[in-house]
Design an enzyme around this catalytic site. Structure first.
Site, short mmCIF file in Angstrom:
data_model
loop_
_atom_site.label_atom_id
_atom_site.label_comp_id
_atom_site.label_asym_id
_atom_site.label_seq_id
_atom_site.Cartn_x
_atom_site.Cartn_y
_atom_site.Cartn_z
N SER A 1 0.83 -1.21 0.00
CA SER A 1 0.00 0.00 0.00
C SER A 1 0.86 1.26 0.00
CB SER A 1 -0.88 -0.02 1.26
OG SER A 1 -1.47 1.23 1.48
N TYR B 1 -2.38 6.09 -4.93
CA TYR B 1 -3.50 7.03 -5.09
C TYR B 1 -3.05 8.13 -6.06
CZ TYR B 1 -5.38 4.80 -0.88
OH TYR B 1 -5.88 3.89 0.03
N LYS C 1 -8.43 -0.48 -8.95
CA LYS C 1 -9.05 -1.18 -7.82
C LYS C 1 -10.23 -0.35 -7.32
CE LYS C 1 -7.90 -2.92 -3.19
NZ LYS C 1 -8.46 -1.95 -2.27
N HIS D 1 -13.74 -1.92 -1.21
CA HIS D 1 -12.75 -1.56 -0.20
C HIS D 1 -13.11 -2.21 1.15
CE1 HIS D 1 -9.46 1.62 -0.20
NE2 HIS D 1 -9.41 1.21 1.05
N THR E 1 -6.00 2.81 -6.81
CA THR E 1 -7.26 2.71 -6.08
C THR E 1 -8.15 3.89 -6.45
OG1 THR E 1 -6.24 1.47 -4.30
CG2 THR E 1 -8.29 2.60 -3.77
C1 LIG Z 1 -7.26 -2.33 7.67
C2 LIG Z 1 -7.42 -2.20 6.19
C3 LIG Z 1 -6.60 -1.32 5.50
C4 LIG Z 1 -6.74 -1.18 4.11
N1 LIG Z 1 -5.88 -0.37 3.43
C5 LIG Z 1 -5.99 -0.23 2.09
C6 LIG Z 1 -5.10 0.61 1.35
O1 LIG Z 1 -4.20 1.23 1.91
N2 LIG Z 1 -5.30 0.73 0.01
C7 LIG Z 1 -6.28 0.04 -0.64
O2 LIG Z 1 -6.42 0.18 -1.86
N3 LIG Z 1 -7.12 -0.79 0.01
C8 LIG Z 1 -7.00 -0.94 1.35
N4 LIG Z 1 -7.85 -1.78 2.02
C9 LIG Z 1 -8.84 -2.59 1.26
C10 LIG Z 1 -8.28 -3.96 0.90
O3 LIG Z 1 -7.24 -3.85 -0.05
C11 LIG Z 1 -9.37 -4.86 0.30
O4 LIG Z 1 -9.98 -4.21 -0.78
C12 LIG Z 1 -10.44 -5.24 1.34
O5 LIG Z 1 -9.86 -5.42 2.62
C13 LIG Z 1 -11.15 -6.51 0.93
O6 LIG Z 1 -12.16 -6.82 1.84
P1 LIG Z 1 -11.98 -7.91 3.01
O7 LIG Z 1 -11.17 -7.26 4.10
O8 LIG Z 1 -13.37 -8.20 3.43
O9 LIG Z 1 -11.28 -9.10 2.41
C14 LIG Z 1 -7.73 -1.92 3.42
C15 LIG Z 1 -8.55 -2.80 4.13
C16 LIG Z 1 -8.41 -2.95 5.50
C17 LIG Z 1 -9.28 -3.93 6.23
#
Ligand SMILES: Cc1cc2nc3c(=O)[nH]c(=O)nc-3n(C[C@H](O)[C@H](O)[C@H](O)COP(=O)(O)O)c2cc1C
Length: 381
Positions: free
Chosen positions: A109, A132, A254, A278, A158
């Site tokens: 990330s 981003y 994404k 997300h 994203t």
């Molecule tokens: C704690 C946390 C931090 C996340 N940080 C990012 C991020 O920095 N960038 C991003 O594109 N998605 C981020 N996501 C989304 C994840 O990449 C992913 O799309 C999502 O967690 C999928 O759903 P799930 O947790 O139910 O598997 C984050 C998700 C969580 C739970």
């Protein structure tokens, strides 16, 4: 509770809850508004039944897939997530090592706590860099160049975070970077002294992808100001088309959910799209990616790699998504709770369980390779 007691998503979640200070657990576990989308993400798999075939000779199972030009030994990858060293001091290092052990892709990330260069040097399994779009176009170009120099295989922009989601659990605890804890939030940290000891006795917490722009020490800029002040809410398809052209390699978006957007992603030369809300952390009420998958695959599946994430907790969830036409499936909380619970051994145990479940599920479905999974074996309630 020990790692050996963890057999599924719920066990890892329970163990993470015991280990983490409440505000950090809630940051991972929580989602936007009423968390409706978050709940639906997993529920959506339950509205779909598998109809197995038998007597197909499934002695050997090949679960490898190729997605955006990358060969993965299993059809799931670790989706990029922020702040991993806050969950466990090994952070991204643990997740990248576990992903490498299982021969799959790992996303770093922009808000990661270990540098993409370090992770790229440590492992040779495919790496995604999630970023981003900034107001400063020079910064966007510099970030892409940095990823190119590091040897990143896939750029992942994203597009569902044009503004921050309303995460009310974080408002209640005061979770933010830098910390601005409420009294209740502080008390919760006091209840988990072993986490604090671990945090304080390891290398300083940083955001190496953004070091030059976000000050973690409480000075120049918080993450929320990074989102509101540095990211560009006017980002358009033309802007992204330019980036895709400049990168001229594997580039995916994404957070695409509509057919119209999926078509535009094809038009501007993207090689992949991740259907994602997300993890329910942005637009509450947004549809589950699994519910939207067939429509998107039908529209663009022959021209671009369609991937999905959100709510995946079981090998059979993955098999359902692949049967609908997804090329691979992203995991988020599925590996974050094990990371928080036990670091690298935790993530390895979770990915191992996922691989075992996919293999068992494929055998029980009568499939020895992923291309044998199809919609013929699905029924919706
Ligand atoms: C704690 C946390 C931090 C996340 N940080 C990012 C991020 O920095 N960038 C991003 O594109 N998605 C981020 N996501 C989304 C994840 O990449 C992913 O799309 C999502 O967690 C999928 O759903 P799930 O947790 O139910 O598997 C984050 C998700 C969580 C739970």
């Amino acid at each position: 509770m020990r790692l050996g007691d963890c057999h599924n998503f719920h066990d890892f979640r329970a163990m993470a809850k015991r280990r983490l200070p409440g505000p950090i657990f809630d940051y991972i576990d929580g989602a936007a508004d009423d968390e409706v989308t978050h709940r639906r993400n997993s529920e959506s798999f339950e509205r779909c039944d598998l109809v197995p075939n038998v007597l197909r000779g499934v002695g050997q199972v090949d679960m490898s897939v190729t997605v955006m030009g990358q060969k993965l030994a299993m059809p799931v990858y670790c989706s990029p997530t922020a702040l991993q060293r806050l969950f466990h001091h090994e952070g991204e290092r643990a997740v990248a090592a576990a992903a490498a052990k299982y021969g799959t892709m790992f996303g770093v990330s922009s808000l990661g706590t270990t540098s993409l260069e370090e992770l790229r040097k440590r492992h040779d399994t495919p790496q995604v860099y999630q970023f981003y779009f900034h107001r400063d176009r020079g910064l966007n170009r510099a970030m892409m160049q940095r990823a190119r120099d590091a040897g990143v295989e896939v750029m992942m922009l994203t597009v569902d975070s044009i503004t921050g989601g309303n995460r009310e659990r974080d408002l209640r605890t005061g979770f933010s970077i830098p910390f601005k804890l409420t009294l209740a939030g502080m008390l919760q940290f006091a209840l988990k002294p072993s986490w604090a000891l671990n945090y304080l006795t390891h290398e300083r917490f940083r955001l190496p992808q953004l070091d030059a722009h976000v000050d973690m020490g409480g000075g120049a800029m918080s993450i929320s100001r990074y989102f509101t002040e540095m990211l560009d809410p006017t980002m358009s398809w033309d802007d992204v088309a330019e980036m895709v052209k400049l990168w001229s390699g594997q580039f995916c978006l994404k957070g695409v959910m509509s057919v119209a957007d999926a078509r535009r992603a094809v038009d501007i030369g993207c090689t992949g799209i991740v259907l994602s809300n997300h993890g329910g952390r942005q637009l509450d009420g947004s549809r589950a990616a699994f519910d939207q998958l067939a429509e998107i695959v039908d529209a663009v599946g022959d021209r671009i790699d369609v991937i999905m994430d959100g709510g995946v907790q079981r090998g059979t969830h993955v098999l359902k998504a692949l049967s609908l036409g997804a090329k691979a499936v992203g995991l988020g909380r599925y590996y974050l709770y094990p990371l928080a619970a036990a670091g690298q051994p935790g993530v390895e145990r979770a990915l191992g369980a996922m691989r075992t479940e996919i293999e068992r599920g494929m055998k029980l479905m009568g499939c020895s390779s992923i291309d044998q999974l199809s919609r013929e074996n699905l029924r919706f309630r």
